[in-house]
Scaffold this active site. Structure first.
Site, PDB file in Angstrom:
ATOM      1  N   ASN A 110     -28.611  56.606  12.973  1.00  0.00           N
ATOM      2  CA  ASN A 110     -29.598  55.741  14.036  1.00  0.00           C
ATOM      3  C   ASN A 110     -29.730  54.342  13.769  1.00  0.00           C
ATOM      4  OD1 ASN A 110     -29.785  58.501  14.561  1.00  0.00           O
ATOM      5  ND2 ASN A 110     -31.845  58.814  13.605  1.00  0.00           N
ATOM      6  N   HIS A 156     -33.121  34.109  59.650  1.00  0.00           N
ATOM      7  CA  HIS A 156     -33.109  35.372  60.574  1.00  0.00           C
ATOM      8  C   HIS A 156     -31.515  35.506  61.242  1.00  0.00           C
ATOM      9  CE1 HIS A 156     -37.360  35.569  60.909  1.00  0.00           C
ATOM     10  NE2 HIS A 156     -37.195  34.277  61.205  1.00  0.00           N
ATOM     11  N   SER A 277      -3.829  44.990  56.603  1.00  0.00           N
ATOM     12  CA  SER A 277      -4.116  46.513  56.926  1.00  0.00           C
ATOM     13  C   SER A 277      -2.771  47.117  57.180  1.00  0.00           C
ATOM     14  CB  SER A 277      -4.974  46.459  58.470  1.00  0.00           C
ATOM     15  OG  SER A 277      -4.490  47.571  59.366  1.00  0.00           O
ATOM     16  N   LYS A 283      -4.267  41.893  60.695  1.00  0.00           N
ATOM     17  CA  LYS A 283      -5.432  41.811  59.897  1.00  0.00           C
ATOM     18  C   LYS A 283      -5.345  41.084  58.418  1.00  0.00           C
ATOM     19  CE  LYS A 283      -9.007  43.407  60.653  1.00  0.00           C
ATOM     20  NZ  LYS A 283      -9.657  44.776  60.395  1.00  0.00           N
ATOM     21  N   ASN A 285      -8.121  40.847  55.557  1.00  0.00           N
ATOM     22  CA  ASN A 285      -9.499  41.163  55.209  1.00  0.00           C
ATOM     23  C   ASN A 285     -10.147  40.821  53.836  1.00  0.00           C
ATOM     24  OD1 ASN A 285      -9.424  42.909  57.531  1.00  0.00           O
ATOM     25  ND2 ASN A 285      -8.446  44.813  56.562  1.00  0.00           N
ATOM     26  N   GLU A 290     -15.906  42.242  49.546  1.00  0.00           N
ATOM     27  CA  GLU A 290     -16.430  43.318  50.189  1.00  0.00           C
ATOM     28  C   GLU A 290     -16.833  44.295  48.626  1.00  0.00           C
ATOM     29  OE1 GLU A 290     -14.299  44.953  53.090  1.00  0.00           O
ATOM     30  OE2 GLU A 290     -14.862  43.460  54.440  1.00  0.00           O
ATOM     31  N   TYR A 317     -35.593  58.264  17.403  1.00  0.00           N
ATOM     32  CA  TYR A 317     -34.460  58.452  18.030  1.00  0.00           C
ATOM     33  C   TYR A 317     -34.307  59.774  18.515  1.00  0.00           C
ATOM     34  CZ  TYR A 317     -29.344  59.131  18.987  1.00  0.00           C
ATOM     35  OH  TYR A 317     -28.099  59.195  19.369  1.00  0.00           O
TER      36      TYR A 317
HETATM   37  N1  ARG Z   1     -23.436  58.687  19.130  1.00  0.00           N
HETATM   38  C1  ARG Z   1     -24.726  58.555  18.544  1.00  0.00           C
HETATM   39  C2  ARG Z   1     -25.367  57.657  19.747  1.00  0.00           C
HETATM   40  O1  ARG Z   1     -24.728  56.965  20.534  1.00  0.00           O
HETATM   41  C3  ARG Z   1     -25.026  57.806  17.228  1.00  0.00           C
HETATM   42  C4  ARG Z   1     -26.299  58.261  16.638  1.00  0.00           C
HETATM   43  C5  ARG Z   1     -26.095  59.695  16.115  1.00  0.00           C
HETATM   44  N2  ARG Z   1     -27.415  60.092  15.424  1.00  0.00           N
HETATM   45  C6  ARG Z   1     -27.764  61.317  15.512  1.00  0.00           C
HETATM   46  N3  ARG Z   1     -28.956  61.345  14.801  1.00  0.00           N
HETATM   47  N4  ARG Z   1     -27.071  62.289  15.744  1.00  0.00           N
HETATM   48  O2  ARG Z   1     -26.598  57.485  19.851  1.00  0.00           O
END
Ligand code: ARG
Length: 475
Positions: A110, A156, A277, A283, A285, A290, A317
């Site tokens: 995490n 405008h 085109s 053409k 373009n 775009e 998380y």
């Molecule tokens: N692949 C996960 C993400 O992008 C990584 C973290 C995973 N953590 C967990 N507790 N499973 O968030």
């Protein structure tokens, strides 16, 4: 399947669930950041005597070699692994044995992924600023060149008052300048290191988070471990900044498409940035412009996807957050390629000065100045407005402009008209008299261009310092 967990499981994850859960398909682009963060982490673990120096060296060598092997194509990142983190750990253990098993001490995926994304985004914020700088330089050069190129200014999409090309382009300079400053703000707010937050509640190991932050050029560690692993604000801020850049590119593209049309003919896009085109031989373009306009919606979509993903996630998380990557990567890739192409297209585009000037003369862009002329002769503005309005109506009926009328004809509308009216409403006078700061008059423009050049110098020197200091303090 090479997974980082399993002890508490009796059954096996289904193949479909494995694939659904995996992020290796897209987080493999975080290899460099994962290695860099892991090296900083194990260097700190050794300093704190949590692992030995020999173990640290073995891990660093192993990680460096793995990165080299991937980059040279010797080693492939395959979907046998759940994510980039497990790919690296498994390969490390294969190569150096038990020492590799210590790399993850005091760390969770995490805080690891939170760090990887910050490192990645921090670099991309700077890359985006570099691309903006290139675009700003092209605009600034064109502004200097076209200080006396007259063109109609619109409201405008109707001709309003004459301006210069320098002035019109200057409006975009301001937009992209604000964009670059926004990136600088984001960098400063996000430049704190989440590593050491663990899964959510820190760790009982004596980690030195300040040391890790310092090694990775962060201002310091983040302040709350739960926030550290669940904060994606910086991504949302960055995608908002990218959305604004795209909005500006898109508005500019729209104008170029109009200017490049047969009816306007203000610009000619270089062949290198046009397409033809398959059926209509004549053409040519403006597809690139775009597409830039079209891809803007896609970047907005990425931002929206992230906002919606984050809105209901309880602390800390949750796996939803894995969805941050594809949206972010797509927005970054898209915006960068648009900035690059747009800059090249603008650099090579031809501005048809004569056509612009002719267009600025037609369409009663001198009407306000004609009214101002009467005001200077003592007529109250509202009356002058009415008189010129009636003159315009009669000119429209005759298919001529105000300056095509004889003095005697003008006098039928007001006896205040004298011979100096023709000079007062000439295109040159109309533009040159607009001298308030920020207006199109060439003398006013020169002051602005000089200030913009100073900004560019500052931007160049400051934005390339590793910590990207605040430009606002320099004001
Ligand atoms: N692949 C996960 C993400 O992008 C990584 C973290 C995973 N953590 C967990 N507790 N499973 O968030």
């Amino acid at each position: 399947m090479a997974q980082l967990w399993g002890g508490r499981f009796q059954g096996k994850i289904s193949d479909v669930a494995w694939k659904f859960n995996a992020s290796i398909y897209f987080d493999k682009r975080l290899l460099k950041q994962d290695v860099k963060g892991s090296i900083a982490h194990v260097t700190m673990l050794a300093k704190q005597n949590i692992i030995t120096n020999d173990e640290k060296d073995a891990i660093i060598n192993g990680l460096t070699q793995i990165q080299e092997d991937v980059e040279s194509g010797k080693l492939e990142i395959t979907d046998k692994y759940e994510d980039i983190h497990s790919f690296l750990e498994a390969n490390l253990i294969d190569r150096i044995g038990d020492a590799g098993k210590k790399m993850h001490t005091g760390r969770s995926r995490n805080d690891q992924v939170a760090l990887d994304m910050r490192l990645y985004i921090r670099e991309e914020v700077t890359n985006t600023a570099d691309l903006l700088y290139e675009l700003l330089k092209v605009i600034s050069k064109l502004m200097k060149k076209h200080i006396n190129t007259y063109m109609p200014g619109f409201t405008h999409l109707q001709k309003a008052q004459p301006v210069t090309l320098a002035h019109h382009l200057g409006a975009y300079f301001e937009m992209f300048k604000r964009d670059s400053r926004r990136l600088s703000d984001i960098f400063q707010r996000m430049n704190f290191c989440p590593l050491g937050a663990g899964a959510l509640a820190g760790t009982t190991y004596p980690l030195d988070r300040h040391f890790v932050a310092q090694q990775l050029d962060f201002y310091g560690p983040t302040f709350n471990s739960m926030d550290s692993v669940s904060d994606r604000d910086y991504l949302i801020e960055y995608l908002s900044a990218l959305s604004l850049i795209m909005m500006h590119l898109s508005r500019f593209s729209e104008e170029i498409i109009i200017w490049n049309s047969n009816e306007y003919g203000f610009v000619t896009i270089d062949d290198a940035y046009s397409t033809g085109s398959s059926i209509m031989p004549q053409k040519k373009n403006p597809d690139i412009a775009e597409l830039v306009r079209g891809k803007t919606g896609r970047v907005y979509g990425d931002l929206n996807s992230l906002l919606v993903t984050m809105k209901g996630i309880p602390l800390a998380y949750n796996k939803d957050m894995q969805e941050d990557k594809e949206a972010s990567f797509d927005a970054i890739d898209t915006t960068k390629s648009c900035l690059l192409l747009f800059t090249d297209m603008l650099k090579t585009m031809k501005f048809n000065k004569e056509t612009m000037e002719k267009s600025a003369i037609r369409g009663f862009t001198d009407a306000t100045d004609a009214a101002d002329y009467l005001v200077n002769k003592g007529v109250p503005f509202r009356d002058a407005h009415g008189i010129i309005g009636r003159i315009v109506l009669s000119c429209i009926e005759k298919g001529i402009g105000i300056s095509d009328l004889e003095l005697s004809e003008l006098k039928e509308f007001s006896d205040k008209f004298e011979n100096d009216i023709y000079d007062a409403i000439s295109l040159k006078t109309c533009v040159e008299k607009r001298l308030t700061f920020g207006a199109p008059g060439p003398e006013a423009m020169k002051k602005v261009i000089a200030a913009e050049e100073e900004f560019l110098d500052l931007f160049w020197t400051k934005c390339h310092s590793p910590l990207y200091p605040d430009l606002h303090d320099e004001d």
